[in-house]
Design an enzyme around this catalytic site. Sequence first.
Site, short mmCIF file in Angstrom:
data_model
loop_
_atom_site.label_atom_id
_atom_site.label_comp_id
_atom_site.label_asym_id
_atom_site.label_seq_id
_atom_site.Cartn_x
_atom_site.Cartn_y
_atom_site.Cartn_z
N ARG A 1 0.86 -1.19 0.00
CA ARG A 1 0.00 0.00 0.00
C ARG A 1 0.89 1.24 0.00
O ARG A 1 1.50 1.56 1.00
CB ARG A 1 -0.87 -0.03 1.27
CG ARG A 1 -2.11 0.81 1.21
CD ARG A 1 -2.76 0.91 2.58
NE ARG A 1 -2.00 1.79 3.44
CZ ARG A 1 -1.88 1.64 4.76
NH1 ARG A 1 -2.47 0.66 5.39
NH2 ARG A 1 -1.16 2.51 5.46
N HIS B 1 -3.79 4.44 4.83
CA HIS B 1 -4.89 3.47 4.84
C HIS B 1 -6.15 4.09 4.24
O HIS B 1 -6.78 3.55 3.33
CB HIS B 1 -5.16 2.99 6.27
CG HIS B 1 -6.42 2.21 6.40
ND1 HIS B 1 -6.58 0.97 5.82
CD2 HIS B 1 -7.60 2.51 7.00
CE1 HIS B 1 -7.81 0.54 6.06
NE2 HIS B 1 -8.44 1.45 6.77
N TYR C 1 3.70 5.23 11.40
CA TYR C 1 4.01 3.84 11.73
C TYR C 1 4.81 3.11 10.65
O TYR C 1 5.08 1.94 10.78
CB TYR C 1 2.73 3.06 12.05
CG TYR C 1 1.67 3.10 10.96
CD1 TYR C 1 1.72 2.21 9.88
CD2 TYR C 1 0.62 4.02 11.00
CE1 TYR C 1 0.76 2.24 8.89
CE2 TYR C 1 -0.34 4.06 10.02
CZ TYR C 1 -0.27 3.17 8.96
OH TYR C 1 -1.23 3.20 7.98
C1 LIG Z 1 -15.65 -5.78 10.86
C2 LIG Z 1 -14.76 -4.60 10.85
N1 LIG Z 1 -13.85 -4.41 11.84
C3 LIG Z 1 -13.03 -3.34 11.82
C4 LIG Z 1 -13.11 -2.41 10.83
C5 LIG Z 1 -12.15 -1.22 10.79
N2 LIG Z 1 -11.19 -1.42 9.71
C6 LIG Z 1 -11.35 -0.81 8.54
S1 LIG Z 1 -10.17 -1.24 7.45
C7 LIG Z 1 -9.40 -2.24 8.56
C8 LIG Z 1 -8.13 -2.98 8.18
C9 LIG Z 1 -8.32 -3.97 7.09
O1 LIG Z 1 -7.09 -4.34 6.55
P1 LIG Z 1 -6.97 -5.30 5.32
O2 LIG Z 1 -8.02 -6.35 5.38
O3 LIG Z 1 -5.56 -5.75 5.25
O4 LIG Z 1 -7.33 -4.40 4.05
P2 LIG Z 1 -6.65 -3.06 3.54
O5 LIG Z 1 -7.37 -1.93 4.21
O6 LIG Z 1 -5.19 -3.10 3.85
O7 LIG Z 1 -6.89 -3.04 2.06
C10 LIG Z 1 -10.09 -2.23 9.78
C11 LIG Z 1 -9.67 -3.02 10.96
C12 LIG Z 1 -14.09 -2.61 9.82
N3 LIG Z 1 -14.23 -1.78 8.79
N4 LIG Z 1 -14.86 -3.72 9.84
#
Ligand SMILES: Cc1ncc(C[n+]2csc(CCOP(=O)(O)OP(=O)(O)O)c2C)c(N)n1
Length: 355
Positions: free
Chosen positions: A256, A260, A269
């Site tokens: 990435r 985020h 971080y």
């Molecule tokens: C069920 C749920 N828990 C927590 C969140 C908060 N949240 C949003 S994105 C994220 C991280 C997800 O990371 P990843 O699956 O690696 O996808 P990326 O964002 O890196 O594409 C979190 C914990 C959420 N949206 N949904």
Amino acid sequence: MKKTIKQFKVEYVQVLDEKGKVDSKLDPKLSVSELKALYKKMHLIRQYDRKGLALQRTGKTGTYVQYTGQEAGEVALTHCLKKGDWFFPGYRETGALIALGVPISKLLLYWAGDERGMNLHSDVRVFPIAIPVGSQTPHCTGAGWALKLQGKKNAAIVTFGDGATSRGDFHSGLNFAGVYSTNSVFFCQNNQFAISTARARQTMAETIAQKGIAYGVDSVQVDGNDILGLVSVIGSALKKARAGKGPTLIEAFTYRMCDHTTSDDAKKYRDPKDLKVWAVRDPLLRFQKYLKGRKLWSESWEKKLESEHAVLIDQEVKKWEEIGKPPIDQIFAHVFAESIPQFDEQLEDAKRFLK
Ligand SMILES: Cc1ncc(C[n+]2csc(CCOP(=O)(O)OP(=O)(O)O)c2C)c(N)n1
């Protein structure tokens, strides 16, 4: 007695390397027009990502999720989809939806909080973007199962990140896909982070691909910045799924390059040295090198694309601005099939507040 009863392996695929050189044995041998169309789409979505960020920063839209660095996966999967297939996107797939032909003005509606932006019509059946992490995974299993039961020669594909593979939804989705041998493809963009949690702190599994093996699902890791490798791997997985030959988990190993979301500051971080390492592996840059070697890319074409895309993006932004705000009842309209008293009360409150 002690003996090895099973051994597993995870294959890694790379067709186009960082220098723009192709492994001729694995080359999917796309036509010149396909190659140019892929580059054009990757260029458009990268250019749009900058605009998407700028619109949020100037207060015109709400939270925006960038995808810079992940364009190869976004474009490759849409290239491989066919009429009647199903696509379950996560929140980082604005680029994929643009590549699929969804008007940017619609996606702007969505990112500005207007659900009408997810009323999508295309040959590929696209579900609304899933914000709850990994919740879209079992949907892909269900759709793939339904396609199989109906004897349809179509497949379902879902996208998610590495963090999603630590959630239960991912595991139940994969398990049932294995059990019912569904027409599903699970496409993980392993971009090394789940918000600020680095992949190494989120799972001790050495690869994401190996998680599929536990469920009897064919699994493979592919260079996530290699458009040709991705087209090849995703294309084969979808073909297999359409033929009713079962699901595949694909781990696209990428990075990435952005925050985020617009609510994040990755500088807090992340080691800036990693960004430099991954900048060399940039998906557009290496594809450009390859196309240049085949005399399919030039500075003047690049400039032409830039100005064409700037015009298109501006037109779409204008179109979106002209649509105007949605009726206030849209806030609750798509939550449940029928409203509930709490929503009616909140709607009345909202109407009073906005008077
Ligand atoms: C069920 C749920 N828990 C927590 C969140 C908060 N949240 C949003 S994105 C994220 C991280 C997800 O990371 P990843 O699956 O690696 O996808 P990326 O964002 O890196 O594409 C979190 C914990 C959420 N949206 N949904």
